[in-house]
Design a protein around this motif. Structure first.
Motif, PDB file in Angstrom:
ATOM      1  N   PHE A  71      36.218  35.354  36.337  1.00 14.54           N
ATOM      2  CA  PHE A  71      38.335  35.178  36.108  1.00 14.54           C
ATOM      3  C   PHE A  71      38.237  33.792  34.737  1.00 14.54           C
ATOM      4  O   PHE A  71      38.703  32.903  35.125  1.00 14.54           O
ATOM      5  N   GLY A  72      38.037  34.192  33.918  1.00 14.14           N
ATOM      6  CA  GLY A  72      38.024  33.722  32.588  1.00 14.14           C
ATOM      7  C   GLY A  72      37.765  32.039  32.444  1.00 14.14           C
ATOM      8  O   GLY A  72      38.153  31.062  31.661  1.00 14.14           O
ATOM      9  N   GLY A  73      35.930  31.900  32.919  1.00 10.35           N
ATOM     10  CA  GLY A  73      34.803  30.893  32.775  1.00 10.35           C
ATOM     11  C   GLY A  73      34.903  29.474  33.581  1.00 10.35           C
ATOM     12  O   GLY A  73      35.475  30.526  35.387  1.00 10.35           O
ATOM     13  N   LEU A  74      34.355  28.686  33.478  1.00 12.44           N
ATOM     14  CA  LEU A  74      34.689  27.759  34.973  1.00 12.44           C
ATOM     15  C   LEU A  74      36.088  27.052  34.910  1.00 12.44           C
ATOM     16  O   LEU A  74      36.025  26.778  36.242  1.00 12.44           O
ATOM     17  N   ASP A  75      36.500  26.725  34.532  1.00 12.84           N
ATOM     18  CA  ASP A  75      37.689  25.633  34.526  1.00 12.84           C
ATOM     19  C   ASP A  75      38.057  26.789  35.838  1.00 12.84           C
ATOM     20  O   ASP A  75      39.332  26.049  37.159  1.00 12.84           O
ATOM     21  N   THR A  76      38.308  28.357  35.745  1.00 11.88           N
ATOM     22  CA  THR A  76      39.139  28.394  37.160  1.00 11.88           C
ATOM     23  C   THR A  76      38.697  29.823  37.884  1.00 11.88           C
ATOM     24  O   THR A  76      38.587  30.302  38.816  1.00 11.88           O
ATOM     25  N   LEU A  77      37.258  28.930  37.575  1.00 17.12           N
ATOM     26  CA  LEU A  77      36.267  29.416  38.653  1.00 17.12           C
ATOM     27  C   LEU A  77      36.562  29.480  40.709  1.00 17.12           C
ATOM     28  O   LEU A  77      36.292  30.234  41.113  1.00 17.12           O
ATOM     29  N   PHE A  78      37.254  28.417  41.133  1.00 17.94           N
ATOM     30  CA  PHE A  78      37.751  28.085  41.997  1.00 17.94           C
ATOM     31  C   PHE A  78      39.359  28.114  41.796  1.00 17.94           C
ATOM     32  O   PHE A  78      40.068  27.668  43.214  1.00 17.94           O
ATOM     33  N   GLY A  79      40.259  28.801  41.108  1.00 13.58           N
ATOM     34  CA  GLY A  79      41.432  28.786  41.686  1.00 13.58           C
ATOM     35  C   GLY A  79      42.337  28.590  40.444  1.00 13.58           C
ATOM     36  O   GLY A  79      41.794  27.891  39.073  1.00 13.58           O
ATOM     37  N   PRO A  80      43.392  28.209  39.964  1.00 10.60           N
ATOM     38  CA  PRO A  80      44.464  28.897  41.165  1.00 10.60           C
ATOM     39  C   PRO A  80      44.277  30.432  41.398  1.00 10.60           C
ATOM     40  O   PRO A  80      44.597  31.552  40.470  1.00 10.60           O
ATOM     41  N   PRO A  87      30.382  51.649  32.930  1.00 17.81           N
ATOM     42  CA  PRO A  87      30.509  50.153  33.515  1.00 17.81           C
ATOM     43  C   PRO A  87      31.748  50.373  32.967  1.00 17.81           C
ATOM     44  O   PRO A  87      32.104  49.319  33.525  1.00 17.81           O
ATOM     45  N   THR A  88      32.405  50.789  31.607  1.00 18.84           N
ATOM     46  CA  THR A  88      34.114  50.706  31.802  1.00 18.84           C
ATOM     47  C   THR A  88      35.054  50.612  32.561  1.00 18.84           C
ATOM     48  O   THR A  88      35.689  50.101  33.064  1.00 18.84           O
ATOM     49  N   GLU A  89      34.786  51.721  33.807  1.00 16.76           N
ATOM     50  CA  GLU A  89      35.731  52.402  34.139  1.00 16.76           C
ATOM     51  C   GLU A  89      35.274  51.858  35.492  1.00 16.76           C
ATOM     52  O   GLU A  89      35.902  51.348  36.396  1.00 16.76           O
ATOM     53  N   ALA A  90      33.681  51.228  36.291  1.00 24.09           N
ATOM     54  CA  ALA A  90      34.309  50.541  37.250  1.00 24.09           C
ATOM     55  C   ALA A  90      34.537  49.010  36.858  1.00 24.09           C
ATOM     56  O   ALA A  90      35.554  48.613  37.852  1.00 24.09           O
ATOM     57  N   MET A  91      34.611  48.023  36.005  1.00 20.25           N
ATOM     58  CA  MET A  91      35.413  46.646  35.157  1.00 20.25           C
ATOM     59  C   MET A  91      36.657  47.473  35.062  1.00 20.25           C
ATOM     60  O   MET A  91      37.824  46.315  35.978  1.00 20.25           O
ATOM     61  N   SER A  92      36.939  48.531  35.038  1.00 17.83           N
ATOM     62  CA  SER A  92      38.559  48.863  35.147  1.00 17.83           C
ATOM     63  C   SER A  92      39.007  48.937  36.384  1.00 17.83           C
ATOM     64  O   SER A  92      39.903  48.075  37.192  1.00 17.83           O
ATOM     65  N   ASP A  93      38.578  49.610  37.502  1.00 15.70           N
ATOM     66  CA  ASP A  93      38.786  49.605  38.372  1.00 15.70           C
ATOM     67  C   ASP A  93      38.605  48.206  39.657  1.00 15.70           C
ATOM     68  O   ASP A  93      39.405  47.559  40.371  1.00 15.70           O
ATOM     69  N   LEU A  94      37.620  47.004  39.139  1.00 22.32           N
ATOM     70  CA  LEU A  94      37.536  45.627  39.995  1.00 22.32           C
ATOM     71  C   LEU A  94      37.941  44.996  39.474  1.00 22.32           C
ATOM     72  O   LEU A  94      39.100  44.268  40.041  1.00 22.32           O
ATOM     73  N   GLU A  95      39.174  45.393  37.756  1.00 23.23           N
ATOM     74  CA  GLU A  95      39.982  44.488  37.343  1.00 23.23           C
ATOM     75  C   GLU A  95      41.128  44.744  38.322  1.00 23.23           C
ATOM     76  O   GLU A  95      41.938  43.838  38.813  1.00 23.23           O
ATOM     77  N   GLY A  96      41.625  45.932  38.530  1.00 19.20           N
ATOM     78  CA  GLY A  96      42.664  46.009  39.073  1.00 19.20           C
ATOM     79  C   GLY A  96      42.836  45.510  40.228  1.00 19.20           C
ATOM     80  O   GLY A  96      44.001  45.272  41.592  1.00 19.20           O
ATOM     81  N   ALA A  97      41.656  45.892  41.558  1.00 17.96           N
ATOM     82  CA  ALA A  97      40.709  45.715  43.240  1.00 17.96           C
ATOM     83  C   ALA A  97      41.109  43.785  42.993  1.00 17.96           C
ATOM     84  O   ALA A  97      41.855  43.069  43.610  1.00 17.96           O
ATOM     85  N   PHE A  98      41.177  43.191  42.151  1.00 19.76           N
ATOM     86  CA  PHE A  98      40.569  41.562  41.406  1.00 19.76           C
ATOM     87  C   PHE A  98      42.124  40.885  41.784  1.00 19.76           C
ATOM     88  O   PHE A  98      42.802  40.547  41.784  1.00 19.76           O
ATOM     89  N   ILE A  99      43.098  41.878  41.036  1.00 21.75           N
ATOM     90  CA  ILE A  99      44.461  42.019  41.048  1.00 21.75           C
ATOM     91  C   ILE A  99      45.561  41.472  42.157  1.00 21.75           C
ATOM     92  O   ILE A  99      46.439  41.058  42.374  1.00 21.75           O
TER      93      ILE A  99
END
Length: 477
Positions: free
Chosen positions: A240-249, A459-471
């Motif tokens: 999630f973009g580094g340590l500054d956003t590790l715990f949110g929001p 790897p690119t396919e797996a991370m594309s799937d993961l991005e969608g699930a995370f969002i």
């Protein structure tokens, strides 16, 4: 990560919603293990931990640290499984039970208790001088996991850290021509993954063992929170973009799993097993493909139990195991985890270089205790040298203060030779992104990561799937 601190009112936290919180803690059972030590039958302060703590912690250390002799202290053992422990705490807090007074909490799920105000805000109840000492003297990332992600206020005191290091067979490296000069350098300045994989492959070629480098890559929570998290971090990648956003929001932070450093980390992990040369770096084939189905138990068995591997990534508890079980000319070496890109070259501040997943535990106060004053007095003692010495020499838990890792662990029969290495590893830990939705995100992550490692997805396919699930999970939180 520096967070703004705000003053808060001294409010009594309300009960947690068990239904809402079950998503975080899991659904494991809640049966506790009987076992009480200390002043049995007292109405004093009860600490709920695990069997090791209950059996091996010297309660006298609390009194040596200044706790009043009028306060009886009882240590009880709850579930050993971390998710079951979390669920037990949900149950007792939801029921507003008065005991235990102090809860030993996994740093991987404490923040959800904090943001729901289910435990006592220590910063509102304890003097600022003590709170400031805890924050400045403890491992920084461990403090972060006991603090409110929005205000920076401390709600749980560090108890002990845990983190992996790289274990290796010095005797096998010696046979291959390596010397103490390399071992001494690695103990504080580990090699890159490219260099380390080549060294392990070289040693394995000439050693009479079946495995080179063994690590944990099964499709299980340890892959997403720990093994891959630290490898990704060493290459400068982040969920999630580094340590500054590790715990949110949650819902208002970038999802960055499709970025190049994350893909590179997946390719590096694959190359170590398959030799497929997909990473941009030269990574030697040095690991068996069975690691894609292995957790800590299997790697322990290969490296320690059977002494059948050149090197192993694992947690600090395996250092005493190896020291105890190695025999004859078998010699243990320990170093911080190798680095992916040099520190300072990563896109996100604090990433790159050596990185170790943060494990470990915190101590928090039950808001329903009938004696908050005595509870806080016992909590304060956890930051004392007396308690940290007792937890090291009894249950075998490392101190949470870096200076005491070197001074106290430096005298320990198993950890003594590696105290400087342990401090460096502890200073370079990275936590999992603990939020109310991480439990669900973790499952999506370890499934997609394992699929990528085993070649079921690119790897690119797996991370594309993961991005969608995370969002999706961020948006429904």
């Amino acid at each position: 990560m520096v967070q703004e601190r705000k003053k808060s009112q001294k409010t009594r936290p309300g009960p947690v919603s068990r239904r809402r919180f079950a998503r975080i803690a899991g659904t494991a059972g809640v049966a506790s293990i009987a076992g009480c030590y200390g002043a049995s039958g007292s109405e004093g302060v009860e600490i709920l931990g695990n069997q090791n703590l209950a059996q091996n912690m010297d309660v006298q250390a609390f009194y040596d640290a200044g706790v009043s002799e009028n306060i009886s202290i009882e240590i009880t053992a709850g579930p050993e499984d971390t998710d079951a422990r979390a669920e037990e705490f949900v149950t007792l807090l939801d029921a507003q039970q008065e005991k235990p007074d102090i809860m030993v909490m996994d740093n991987g799920w404490t923040i959800p208790f904090i943001v729901r105000e289910s435990i006592v805000n220590l910063e509102a109840e304890m003097d600022s001088e003590f709170i400031d000492r805890v924050k400045s003297e403890s491992f920084e990332m461990l403090v972060e996991t006991g603090s409110h992600p929005d205000t920076g206020e401390l709600w749980a005191i560090p108890f002990f850290p845990d983190f992996p290091t790289m274990h290796y067979r010095k005797d096998l490296f010696r046979d291959a021509g390596y010397t103490d000069s390399e071992f001494d350098r690695w103990s504080t300045d580990p090699p890159s993954w490219s260099e380390w994989s080549a060294s392990v492959a070289e040693v394995h070629d000439s050693a009479d063992v079946d495995y080179g480098y063994v690590w944990q890559a099964d499709s299980y929570p340890g892959l997403s929170c720990c093994t891959f998290n630290e490898l990704m971090s060493s290459y400068g990648g982040a969920y999630f973009g580094g340590l500054d956003t590790l715990f949110g929001p949650v819902g208002d932070r970038p999802v960055t799993v499709e970025e190049e450093p994350v893909i590179e980390a997946l390719n590096v992990a694959r190359d170590m097993v398959t030799g497929s040369s997909e990473a941009s770096q030269d990574i030697a084939q040095c690991s068996p493909n069975v690691v894609f189905g292995w957790t800590e138990q299997e790697t322990d068995g290969a490296f320690v139990g059977d002494t059948n591997a050149v090197a192993m990534r694992n947690w600090t508890y395996t250092i005493p195991l190896a020291e105890d079980q190695f025999e004859g000319g078998q010699e243990l070496g320990v170093m911080p985890m190798p680095y992916g890109v040099p520190e300072g070259e990563a896109a996100y501040e604090g990433l790159g270089g050596t990185a170790a997943a943060l494990g470990g535990w915190l101590v928090a106060a039950n808001p329903n205790t009938t004696d908050l004053g005595s509870t806080l007095e016992v909590l304060r003692a956890f930051h004392s040298e007396e308690i940290q010495a007792a937890q090291l020499n009894g249950p075998g838990f490392l101190p949470h203060q870096p200076d005491l890792v070197e001074s106290l662990a430096g005298e320990h029969p198993a950890f003594g030779d590696y105290s400087e290495t342990l401090r460096i590893a502890g200073d370079n830990t990275v936590a999992r992104p603990v939020t109310p939705v991480w439990s669900q995100q973790s499952q999506e992550a370890y499934q997609d990561i394992n699929d990528a490692l085993q070649g079921r997805k690119r790897p690119t396919e797996a991370m594309s799937d993961l991005e969608g699930a995370f969002i999706d999970l961020e948006n429904i939180s």
